[in-house]
Scaffold this motif. Structure first.
Motif, PDB file in Angstrom:
ATOM      1  N   ALA A 150      32.588   6.979  -4.400  1.00  0.00           N
ATOM      2  CA  ALA A 150      32.041   7.454  -3.128  1.00  0.00           C
ATOM      3  C   ALA A 150      30.672   8.039  -3.430  1.00  0.00           C
ATOM      4  O   ALA A 150      30.512   8.800  -4.391  1.00  0.00           O
ATOM      5  N   ARG A 151      29.675   7.699  -2.602  1.00  0.00           N
ATOM      6  CA  ARG A 151      28.291   8.121  -2.872  1.00  0.00           C
ATOM      7  C   ARG A 151      27.642   8.589  -1.585  1.00  0.00           C
ATOM      8  O   ARG A 151      27.719   7.906  -0.551  1.00  0.00           O
ATOM      9  N   ILE A 152      27.009   9.744  -1.648  1.00  0.00           N
ATOM     10  CA  ILE A 152      26.239  10.278  -0.516  1.00  0.00           C
ATOM     11  C   ILE A 152      24.765  10.008  -0.782  1.00  0.00           C
ATOM     12  O   ILE A 152      24.237  10.398  -1.834  1.00  0.00           O
ATOM     13  N   THR A 153      24.103   9.320   0.140  1.00  0.00           N
ATOM     14  CA  THR A 153      22.705   8.963  -0.060  1.00  0.00           C
ATOM     15  C   THR A 153      21.918   9.182   1.216  1.00  0.00           C
ATOM     16  O   THR A 153      22.312   8.726   2.282  1.00  0.00           O
ATOM     17  N   ARG A 154      20.818   9.898   1.106  1.00  0.00           N
ATOM     18  CA  ARG A 154      19.952  10.095   2.254  1.00  0.00           C
ATOM     19  C   ARG A 154      19.117   8.858   2.551  1.00  0.00           C
ATOM     20  O   ARG A 154      18.598   8.700   3.648  1.00  0.00           O
ATOM     21  N   ALA A 155      18.959   7.983   1.556  1.00  0.00           N
ATOM     22  CA  ALA A 155      18.163   6.764   1.745  1.00  0.00           C
ATOM     23  C   ALA A 155      18.837   5.810   2.717  1.00  0.00           C
ATOM     24  O   ALA A 155      18.199   4.913   3.272  1.00  0.00           O
ATOM     25  N   GLY A 156      20.155   5.947   2.897  1.00  0.00           N
ATOM     26  CA  GLY A 156      20.852   5.113   3.865  1.00  0.00           C
ATOM     27  C   GLY A 156      21.271   3.764   3.339  1.00  0.00           C
ATOM     28  O   GLY A 156      21.689   2.905   4.107  1.00  0.00           O
ATOM     29  N   ASN A 157      21.175   3.523   2.021  1.00  0.00           N
ATOM     30  CA  ASN A 157      21.637   2.247   1.477  1.00  0.00           C
ATOM     31  C   ASN A 157      22.496   2.516   0.255  1.00  0.00           C
ATOM     32  O   ASN A 157      22.497   3.610  -0.312  1.00  0.00           O
ATOM     33  N   ALA A 158      23.223   1.470  -0.158  1.00  0.00           N
ATOM     34  CA  ALA A 158      24.221   1.635  -1.210  1.00  0.00           C
ATOM     35  C   ALA A 158      23.637   1.614  -2.612  1.00  0.00           C
ATOM     36  O   ALA A 158      24.354   1.860  -3.581  1.00  0.00           O
ATOM     37  N   SER A 159      22.364   1.340  -2.753  1.00  0.00           N
ATOM     38  CA  SER A 159      21.763   1.308  -4.087  1.00  0.00           C
ATOM     39  C   SER A 159      21.644   2.723  -4.632  1.00  0.00           C
ATOM     40  O   SER A 159      21.485   3.697  -3.893  1.00  0.00           O
ATOM     41  N   THR A 160      21.714   2.847  -5.950  1.00  0.00           N
ATOM     42  CA  THR A 160      21.696   4.151  -6.598  1.00  0.00           C
ATOM     43  C   THR A 160      20.292   4.734  -6.612  1.00  0.00           C
ATOM     44  O   THR A 160      19.326   4.052  -6.942  1.00  0.00           O
ATOM     45  N   SER A 161      20.188   6.023  -6.250  1.00  0.00           N
ATOM     46  CA  SER A 161      18.905   6.725  -6.263  1.00  0.00           C
ATOM     47  C   SER A 161      19.101   8.097  -6.893  1.00  0.00           C
ATOM     48  O   SER A 161      20.177   8.705  -6.784  1.00  0.00           O
ATOM     49  N   SER A 162      18.048   8.570  -7.557  1.00  0.00           N
ATOM     50  CA  SER A 162      18.112   9.899  -8.158  1.00  0.00           C
ATOM     51  C   SER A 162      18.355  10.943  -7.078  1.00  0.00           C
ATOM     52  O   SER A 162      17.752  10.915  -6.005  1.00  0.00           O
TER      53      SER A 162
END
Length: 404
Positions: A366-378
């Motif tokens: 499960a991943r929370i991302t502000r970028a809005g996409n499933a790719s991994t971001s710092s």
């Protein structure tokens, strides 16, 4: 590199062919000796003529001395010139040998020291674009579009650039601004739909489905639209429709190719599920649950709660322990939905892709991302459980880590 060396060698050979013949050829020794003897005979005759004129009294002593001195000077000049000529004749051949042997070696050594041999390698000549350069190019395109926002083709170019970089929300926004350029092109409509599905965790319902429908109205045989239409139908568990769309796609693929084999396998599975549903009513639901499903609850660690906003996107997905990095199944929610009850099954698989039931164990994340996409971001918040066997429906997944 080989072509360059051959070309350089040919040019050097041509240059040597022009320079060597005159240097190698020299006057025959006999000709030089004859000329010298002739000159000496002339000097002797002139000297004898001076003595005769002196004896006859027609030439004064002073005039005779001056003439004799001039003859002697000319004789000395002739004697000095002959050895120099002989040296030149021998030196021409030495020069020729120097050109043949030393020039190629000197040229090779000079290029090795001063040139760039690596530039002859086509792999070395390939452009290497740094991420900063890509960002600069995209930034330049954005600035141009600010000045000319009606440039539909420019927005399409920007959308495709964002898609390659997996910046799906920006890609979707750029496609939305392209206007009629996208609305009238079946391929672009299908690509826009795929981008929207990435933004929404792989779902092809809603606006993505509308785009796919419009694309097929423009071109019923558009390959990407058929692929996505089949995936959308499978997502709705309309397996017969999925098989129909993919069968139309299969007729366009090269028989026996990897793509054709993958699509054919997806068609066969969809037909089996459609037949099972027709025979048993609920059999198809069983086929996409139970052993082919993982389920449980996702929660956010209290120590990270202050780092997430209610509207931040949450992706829950399963990946193979080993093999493809593409999710086998995925769903999308928001932080406001936490704690979240989730389930992932084969019906969420991508068209023609691998499924949960293909693997003995998977990793659920499960991943929370502000970028809005499933790719991994710092800066992403995430949690994962490895070694999950399909069929486990009591997972407790805690988001308790921060992506470096």
């Amino acid at each position: 590199m080989t072509a360059f060396i051959i070309g350089a060698a040919l040019l050097l050979a041509v240059a040597l062919a022009i320079l060597l013949p005159p240097l190698w050829r020299s006057a025959p020794p006999a000709a030089g000796a004859d000329r010298r003897e002739t000159h000496l005979a002339i000097f002797r005759d002139q000297l004898a003529e001076l003595e005769r004129e002196r004896d006859e009294g027609t030439l004064g002593a002073a005039e005779e001395a001056q003439a004799r001195s001039e003859l002697q000077r000319r004789l000395l000049d002739e004697v000095e010139t002959q050895p120099a000529a002989a040296l030149t004749q021998g030196g021409g051949r030495r020069t020729a040998l120097f050109l043949v042997v030393v020039m190629p070696l000197a040229a090779a050594a000079g290029y090795a020291l001063l040139g760039n041999p690596g530039a002859l390698n086509p792999l070395q000549r390939q452009a290497r674009i740094a991420p900063e350069q890509i960002d600069a190019m995209i930034g330049g395109l954005v600035e141009k579009l600010k000045k000319n926002p009606e440039d539909g083709k420019g927005w399409v170019m920007l959308a495709r650039s964002y898609k390659v970089l997996e910046r799906y929300p920006e890609a979707a926004d750029a496609y939305a601004r392209a206007g009629s350029v996208v609305d009238q092109d079946a391929g672009l409509l299908a690509d826009y739909a795929e981008v929207l599905s990435q933004v929404h965790g792989g779902s092809l319902q809603g606006k993505a489905g509308e785009l796919i429908k419009r694309a097929l109205e423009i071109d019923p045989n558009e390959a990407q639209a058929l692929l996505l239409a089949g995936a959308a139908a499978r997502e709705r568990q309309d397996f017969a429709a999925a098989a129909d769309y993919w069968s139309r796609l299969l007729s366009q693929l090269e028989p026996g190719s990897d793509e054709a084999k993958t699509v054919a396998a997806a068609i066969g599975e969809a037909r089996e599920l459609a037949a099972a549903r027709a025979a048993g009513g609920t059999t198809s639901a069983k086929a996409t649950s139970g052993a082919a499903q993982v389920a449980g609850e996702v929660t956010l660690s209290g120590r990270l709660a202050g780092r997430a906003r209610p509207d931040d996107v949450v992706f829950v997905f399963a990946r193979a322990e080993e093999g493809p990095r593409m999710p086998l199944a995925a769903m999308r929610a928001t932080v406001a939905d936490l704690p979240l009850n989730f389930h992932l099954d084969d019906s969420m698989a991508l068209a023609g892709g691998r499924k949960l039931s293909d693997f003995a164990s998977v990793t659920v994340e499960a991943r929370i991302t502000r970028a809005g996409n499933a790719s991994t971001s710092s800066g992403d918040l995430f949690g994962r459980i490895a070694g999950v066997k399909p069929g486990n429906r009591k997972l407790r997944l805690v988001i308790d880590q921060v992506q470096p």
